[in-house]
Design a protein around this motif. Structure first.
Motif, PDB file in Angstrom:
ATOM      1  N   ASP A   1       0.867  -1.019   0.186  1.00 40.36           N
ATOM      2  CA  ASP A   1      -0.341   0.128  -0.438  1.00 40.36           C
ATOM      3  C   ASP A   1       1.190   1.672   0.262  1.00 40.36           C
ATOM      4  O   ASP A   1       0.464   2.609  -0.559  1.00 40.36           O
ATOM      5  N   PHE A   2       2.163   0.714   0.533  1.00 35.44           N
ATOM      6  CA  PHE A   2       2.721   2.096   1.062  1.00 35.44           C
ATOM      7  C   PHE A   2       3.222   2.627  -0.779  1.00 35.44           C
ATOM      8  O   PHE A   2       3.445   4.336  -0.795  1.00 35.44           O
ATOM      9  N   ALA A   3       3.904   2.026  -0.842  1.00 37.22           N
ATOM     10  CA  ALA A   3       4.711   1.476  -2.209  1.00 37.22           C
ATOM     11  C   ALA A   3       3.399   2.302  -3.539  1.00 37.22           C
ATOM     12  O   ALA A   3       3.837   3.420  -4.080  1.00 37.22           O
ATOM     13  N   GLU A   4       2.013   2.172  -3.530  1.00 38.63           N
ATOM     14  CA  GLU A   4       1.802   1.968  -4.527  1.00 38.63           C
ATOM     15  C   GLU A   4       0.872   3.967  -4.285  1.00 38.63           C
ATOM     16  O   GLU A   4       1.476   4.272  -5.545  1.00 38.63           O
ATOM     17  N   HIS A   5       0.531   4.032  -2.981  1.00 42.08           N
ATOM     18  CA  HIS A   5       0.587   5.390  -2.447  1.00 42.08           C
ATOM     19  C   HIS A   5       1.334   6.544  -3.028  1.00 42.08           C
ATOM     20  O   HIS A   5       0.977   7.586  -3.239  1.00 42.08           O
ATOM     21  N   LEU A   6       2.362   6.239  -2.577  1.00 37.80           N
ATOM     22  CA  LEU A   6       3.778   7.306  -3.202  1.00 37.80           C
ATOM     23  C   LEU A   6       4.273   6.788  -3.970  1.00 37.80           C
ATOM     24  O   LEU A   6       5.009   7.776  -4.176  1.00 37.80           O
ATOM     25  N   GLY A   7       4.710   6.283  -4.934  1.00 37.49           N
ATOM     26  CA  GLY A   7       4.507   5.540  -6.500  1.00 37.49           C
ATOM     27  C   GLY A   7       6.568   4.927  -6.271  1.00 37.49           C
ATOM     28  O   GLY A   7       6.640   5.100  -7.135  1.00 37.49           O
ATOM     29  N   ARG A   8       6.718   4.523  -5.277  1.00 37.98           N
ATOM     30  CA  ARG A   8       7.727   4.172  -4.930  1.00 37.98           C
ATOM     31  C   ARG A   8       8.237   3.320  -4.092  1.00 37.98           C
ATOM     32  O   ARG A   8       7.086   3.004  -3.259  1.00 37.98           O
ATOM     33  N   ASP A   9       8.877   2.750  -4.377  1.00 35.51           N
ATOM     34  CA  ASP A   9       8.592   1.531  -2.800  1.00 35.51           C
ATOM     35  C   ASP A   9      10.278   1.999  -2.169  1.00 35.51           C
ATOM     36  O   ASP A   9      11.515   2.756  -2.327  1.00 35.51           O
ATOM     37  N   VAL A  10       9.671   2.302  -1.168  1.00 40.29           N
ATOM     38  CA  VAL A  10      10.460   2.252   0.202  1.00 40.29           C
ATOM     39  C   VAL A  10      11.023   1.166   1.345  1.00 40.29           C
ATOM     40  O   VAL A  10      10.366   0.198   1.631  1.00 40.29           O
ATOM     41  N   VAL A  11      12.561   1.039   1.214  1.00 37.84           N
ATOM     42  CA  VAL A  11      12.710  -0.074   1.926  1.00 37.84           C
ATOM     43  C   VAL A  11      12.948   0.379   3.475  1.00 37.84           C
ATOM     44  O   VAL A  11      13.680   1.696   3.864  1.00 37.84           O
ATOM     45  N   PHE A  12      12.010   0.568   4.928  1.00 36.14           N
ATOM     46  CA  PHE A  12      13.044   0.774   5.971  1.00 36.14           C
ATOM     47  C   PHE A  12      13.884  -0.357   6.503  1.00 36.14           C
ATOM     48  O   PHE A  12      14.027  -1.272   5.873  1.00 36.14           O
ATOM     49  N   VAL A  13      14.875   0.326   7.183  1.00 40.00           N
ATOM     50  CA  VAL A  13      16.043  -0.859   8.231  1.00 40.00           C
ATOM     51  C   VAL A  13      16.222  -0.750   9.827  1.00 40.00           C
ATOM     52  O   VAL A  13      16.708  -1.814   9.588  1.00 40.00           O
ATOM     53  N   GLN A  14      14.890   0.047   9.783  1.00 39.41           N
ATOM     54  CA  GLN A  14      15.172   0.500  11.398  1.00 39.41           C
ATOM     55  C   GLN A  14      13.501   1.107  11.993  1.00 39.41           C
ATOM     56  O   GLN A  14      13.017   1.833  12.386  1.00 39.41           O
ATOM     57  N   ASP A  15      13.841   0.701  13.351  1.00 37.78           N
ATOM     58  CA  ASP A  15      12.542   0.964  13.757  1.00 37.78           C
ATOM     59  C   ASP A  15      12.961   1.604  15.202  1.00 37.78           C
ATOM     60  O   ASP A  15      13.276   0.389  15.472  1.00 37.78           O
ATOM     61  N   ASN A  16      12.740   2.402  16.100  1.00 32.97           N
ATOM     62  CA  ASN A  16      13.144   3.665  16.805  1.00 32.97           C
ATOM     63  C   ASN A  16      11.610   3.574  17.453  1.00 32.97           C
ATOM     64  O   ASN A  16      10.524   3.932  17.261  1.00 32.97           O
ATOM     65  N   HIS A  17      11.898   4.020  19.266  1.00 30.73           N
ATOM     66  CA  HIS A  17      10.773   3.953  19.274  1.00 30.73           C
ATOM     67  C   HIS A  17      11.089   5.266  21.275  1.00 30.73           C
ATOM     68  O   HIS A  17      11.954   4.595  21.632  1.00 30.73           O
ATOM     69  N   SER A  18      10.848   6.098  20.470  1.00 39.47           N
ATOM     70  CA  SER A  18      10.938   6.504  22.343  1.00 39.47           C
ATOM     71  C   SER A  18       9.773   7.119  23.132  1.00 39.47           C
ATOM     72  O   SER A  18       8.579   6.705  22.684  1.00 39.47           O
ATOM     73  N   ARG A  19       9.745   7.549  24.168  1.00 35.37           N
ATOM     74  CA  ARG A  19       8.896   7.798  25.067  1.00 35.37           C
ATOM     75  C   ARG A  19       9.826   9.526  26.180  1.00 35.37           C
ATOM     76  O   ARG A  19      10.792   9.417  25.958  1.00 35.37           O
ATOM     77  N   SER A  20       8.827  10.603  25.891  1.00 37.28           N
ATOM     78  CA  SER A  20       9.081  11.773  25.996  1.00 37.28           C
ATOM     79  C   SER A  20       7.935  11.785  27.157  1.00 37.28           C
ATOM     80  O   SER A  20       7.142  12.176  27.279  1.00 37.28           O
ATOM     81  N   ALA A  21       8.477  13.225  28.142  1.00 36.52           N
ATOM     82  CA  ALA A  21       7.324  14.146  28.989  1.00 36.52           C
ATOM     83  C   ALA A  21       6.821  14.895  28.233  1.00 36.52           C
ATOM     84  O   ALA A  21       7.104  15.261  27.072  1.00 36.52           O
ATOM     85  N   LYS A  22       5.530  15.340  29.233  1.00 36.15           N
ATOM     86  CA  LYS A  22       5.243  16.305  28.849  1.00 36.15           C
ATOM     87  C   LYS A  22       6.249  18.100  28.477  1.00 36.15           C
ATOM     88  O   LYS A  22       6.909  17.996  29.605  1.00 36.15           O
ATOM     89  N   GLY A  23       5.880  18.396  27.173  1.00 37.12           N
ATOM     90  CA  GLY A  23       7.409  19.524  27.148  1.00 37.12           C
ATOM     91  C   GLY A  23       8.591  19.480  26.318  1.00 37.12           C
ATOM     92  O   GLY A  23       9.240  20.380  25.845  1.00 37.12           O
ATOM     93  N   VAL A  24       8.767  18.074  26.320  1.00 39.87           N
ATOM     94  CA  VAL A  24       9.816  17.702  25.806  1.00 39.87           C
ATOM     95  C   VAL A  24       9.657  18.017  24.214  1.00 39.87           C
ATOM     96  O   VAL A  24       8.870  17.471  23.606  1.00 39.87           O
ATOM     97  N   LEU A  25      10.356  18.275  23.851  1.00 44.93           N
ATOM     98  CA  LEU A  25      10.499  18.718  22.178  1.00 44.93           C
ATOM     99  C   LEU A  25      11.984  18.255  21.584  1.00 44.93           C
ATOM    100  O   LEU A  25      13.366  18.787  22.131  1.00 44.93           O
ATOM    101  N   ARG A  26      12.506  17.361  20.423  1.00 47.65           N
ATOM    102  CA  ARG A  26      13.449  16.449  20.042  1.00 47.65           C
ATOM    103  C   ARG A  26      13.667  17.242  18.857  1.00 47.65           C
ATOM    104  O   ARG A  26      13.145  16.741  17.689  1.00 47.65           O
TER     105      ARG A  26
END
Length: 183
Positions: free
Chosen positions: A36-61
């Motif tokens: 679906d992602f490739a169909e809607h964006l017109g290209r194949d995108v290959v993901f190599v890494q997943d990241n997960h962060s947890r932040s408190a209110k007011g944190v700006l990254r």
């Protein structure tokens, strides 16, 4: 159709809204489907890494990017709410220095596709937030760069009435005029 993809004010940055199936038991949705992602964006995108962060209110990254090994990012929130921002830092782009921002939350299930060539950041608006993102290249700390969140030349209208909490690298971020950017 499992997702609806909408261009933002920066056409390469896309809002991805999955079809959510819910009832009194809870909900289900596909958070990513390569076909679906490739169909809607017109290209194949290959993901190599997943990241997960947890932040408190007011944190700006952010505003983060890698000057080499540029990363495309598919970002979403699974707990809480953030204001998410992408800034075009491609000097050859007619949108150089322009930004787009939107609320991503566990409730709205929205995702944002931030392609390579854009700086990215977010600020936490809820008590806390868990933020997930897939990347198209690996993290290389030696190539990571940061543009200061409140650069007046970019003029991001952050929906906050407080001074955000920043990491040291973000406090030391460059202004766009001095930043290493993409051609």
């Amino acid at each position: 159709m499992a997702i609806q993809v909408t261009a933002t004010a920066l056409p390469e940055v896309k809002l991805v809204e999955p079809r959510v199936f819910g009832d009194t038991r809870g909900f289900f949705y596909e958070s990513f489907n390569a076909r679906d992602f490739a169909e809607h964006l017109g290209r194949d995108v290959v993901f190599v890494q997943d990241n997960h962060s947890r932040s408190a209110k007011g944190v700006l990254r952010g505003l983060h990017y890698q000057i080499e090994h540029a990363q495309g990012k598919l970002v979403r929130v699974i707990e809480g709410e953030v204001f998410d921002v992408a800034v075009d830092i491609r000097k050859s782009s007619m949108n150089f220095g322009k930004w787009v921002g939107m609320i991503l939350s566990a409730e709205n299930h929205r995702q944002l596709w931030v392609p390579p060539g854009f700086a990215h950041g977010f600020v936490v608006l809820s008590q806390s937030a868990q933020f997930l993102y897939k990347t198209t290249d690996y993290w290389f700390p030696e190539h990571e760069r940061s543009i200061v969140w409140n650069d007046p030349d970019i003029g991001i209208d952050w929906p906050i009435d407080f001074e955000p909490m920043l990491a040291a690298k973000d406090m030391a971020g460059s202004r766009l005029v001095h930043a290493e950017c993409f051609a």
